[in-house]
Design a protein around this motif. Structure first.
Motif, PDB file in Angstrom:
ATOM      1  N   MET A  96     -37.955  84.634  48.147  1.00 25.64           N
ATOM      2  CA  MET A  96     -37.357  83.445  48.784  1.00 25.64           C
ATOM      3  C   MET A  96     -37.990  83.168  50.155  1.00 25.64           C
ATOM      4  O   MET A  96     -38.185  82.166  50.710  1.00 25.64           O
ATOM      5  CB  MET A  96     -35.884  83.900  49.377  1.00 25.64           C
ATOM      6  N   HIS A 100     -32.165  88.124  52.472  1.00 21.79           N
ATOM      7  CA  HIS A 100     -32.392  87.957  51.042  1.00 21.79           C
ATOM      8  C   HIS A 100     -33.901  87.215  50.863  1.00 21.79           C
ATOM      9  O   HIS A 100     -34.253  86.838  49.958  1.00 21.79           O
ATOM     10  CB  HIS A 100     -31.328  87.163  50.614  1.00 21.79           C
ATOM     11  N   LYS A 154     -35.729  88.791  47.730  1.00 19.08           N
ATOM     12  CA  LYS A 154     -35.426  88.546  46.165  1.00 19.08           C
ATOM     13  C   LYS A 154     -36.113  87.387  45.691  1.00 19.08           C
ATOM     14  O   LYS A 154     -36.759  86.510  46.343  1.00 19.08           O
ATOM     15  CB  LYS A 154     -33.722  87.766  46.485  1.00 19.08           C
ATOM     16  N   ILE A 201     -32.749  84.280  40.840  1.00 20.87           N
ATOM     17  CA  ILE A 201     -31.532  84.067  41.499  1.00 20.87           C
ATOM     18  C   ILE A 201     -30.591  83.161  40.550  1.00 20.87           C
ATOM     19  O   ILE A 201     -30.980  82.291  39.922  1.00 20.87           O
ATOM     20  CB  ILE A 201     -31.514  83.355  42.936  1.00 20.87           C
ATOM     21  N   HIS A 211     -24.809  84.968  41.828  1.00 22.57           N
ATOM     22  CA  HIS A 211     -25.532  85.602  43.006  1.00 22.57           C
ATOM     23  C   HIS A 211     -25.036  84.780  44.414  1.00 22.57           C
ATOM     24  O   HIS A 211     -24.761  85.255  45.297  1.00 22.57           O
ATOM     25  CB  HIS A 211     -26.962  85.735  43.151  1.00 22.57           C
ATOM     26  N   LEU A 212     -25.245  83.365  44.291  1.00 20.90           N
ATOM     27  CA  LEU A 212     -25.201  82.573  45.233  1.00 20.90           C
ATOM     28  C   LEU A 212     -23.622  82.489  45.635  1.00 20.90           C
ATOM     29  O   LEU A 212     -23.135  82.229  46.916  1.00 20.90           O
ATOM     30  CB  LEU A 212     -25.636  81.166  44.895  1.00 20.90           C
TER      31      LEU A 212
END
Length: 348
Positions: free
Chosen positions: A69, A104, A107, A112, A116-117
């Motif tokens: 990310m 995050h 990550k 993803i 998860h979000l």
């Protein structure tokens, strides 16, 4: 023994036992520095913080792991999509994104999933507006990830936030304006600030840059920072009266106690204190822009006329400020009433 760190920088151990280095200065968002203190990369981050950006300029992508990310955010900051935004908008976006990145950033983008979000946004139920803002930025980041080939899909697409209804900044009432004026008479810096905000209808980021050099025979020349619109605002007699009591010894009308020009955030904090002094904790600088727009609508000005003063581009933007006024006027028209008539004497 704690190691020596630059001004505004401190270190602490977070709840996971990890040592964190943080930049904190009043008037700008906090930032967690990523490089080792005193290294060249660290000093680059530190200098960017001192320049009062919402988050420092991105340190080279070589400092983040590919596919994470953090790498995506670095790429986004360097993209045309981000750079074309107004400086104030970039500031707001960075503030939200950097908080997300601190938690995050390590990550893997490709790993993803939507669940998860949803879990991340779900933990923010106590601050629904902040959750919705973060979701908007995540959607944007994931869309950008698709564009540059880091993902094949956008897992945030179609996700719904809390959508908590809010009217945003409180719009000052006439009674509140009078209360502020009683506490801060003509000749005070606070009264000058209120009058500039109310009678130019401009954002605080534009008002702090106004000075005598911008005054022409036609009014005050304004170059809006957010929209880049160039406007000439006629000087209202009330503003002219206040400016007549203003010294001409500085480049800007409004200056700090040390005689320096305000930053936008610094002015916002200072004006917040002046509102508190007037027992108006619900009021803010931006609320005066809304109040000025309301006044124009109440005076029967058209959307085009209001946009010529405020600098808004679309009728929808103006409608946010004038909707309540339009509702009241239409309701009275529905009963065939003029402005002086009342439905009953209940309010008397």
């Amino acid at each position: 023994m704690k190691r020596r760190l630059p001004k505004y920088v401190s270190e602490f151990r977070d709840r996971h036992g990890k040592m964190r280095v943080r930049f904190r200065r009043k008037g700008q968002p906090e930032y967690y520095l990523k490089a080792v203190p005193w290294t060249p990369a660290f000093m680059q981050e530190y200098q960017a913080c001192l320049q009062q950006t919402a988050a420092p300029a991105v340190v080279g992508s070589s400092l983040v792991a590919a596919g994470t990310m953090s790498a995506l955010i670095v790429a986004f900051y360097g993209s045309a999509d981000f750079k074309k935004l107004a400086p104030s908008t970039r500031k707001q976006y960075r503030h939200v994104i950097e908080r997300f990145r601190n938690k995050h950033g390590d990550k893997r983008v490709a790993a993803i999933e939507r669940k998860h979000l949803k879990a991340i946004i779900g933990t923010m139920h106590g601050t629904p507006a902040a959750a919705d803002n973060l979701l908007d930025r995540i959607k944007q980041l994931m869309g950008f990830a698709v564009d540059i080939g880091m993902r094949k899909d956008n897992p945030a697409l179609g996700m719904k936030g809390f959508n908590k209804h809010t009217d945003g900044w409180h719009t000052w009432t006439e009674a509140e304006i009078e209360q502020f004026e009683e506490r801060h008479p003509i000749g005070t810096k606070a009264r000058l600030a209120l009058t500039l905000l109310l009678y130019t209808t401009q954002r605080r980021s534009d008002v702090v840059g106004m000075g005598w050099q911008h005054v022409t025979q036609d009014g005050i020349a304004v170059g809006q920072q957010k929209t880049h619109a160039r406007l000439t605002i006629p000087i209202h007699p009330t503003l002219a009266n206040v400016l007549d009591k203003t010294p001409r010894e500085h480049l800007t009308f409004l200056v700090t106690a040390k005689g320096n020009s305000f930053t936008s955030n610094g002015f916002g904090n200072w004006f917040r204190d002046r509102c508190d002094e007037a027992s108006l904790p619900q009021c803010s600088a931006h609320g005066l822009r809304k109040a000025a727009s309301r006044r124009l609508a109440e005076d029967g000005k058209t959307n085009q006329q209001i946009k010529a003063i405020t600098g808004h581009k679309t009728d929808n933007e103006v409608a946010r400020y004038t909707a309540a006024v339009d509702q009241k006027r239409l309701a009275r028209q529905a009963f065939g009433m003029d402005e002086e008539q009342k439905l009953s004497n209940l309010t008397q």
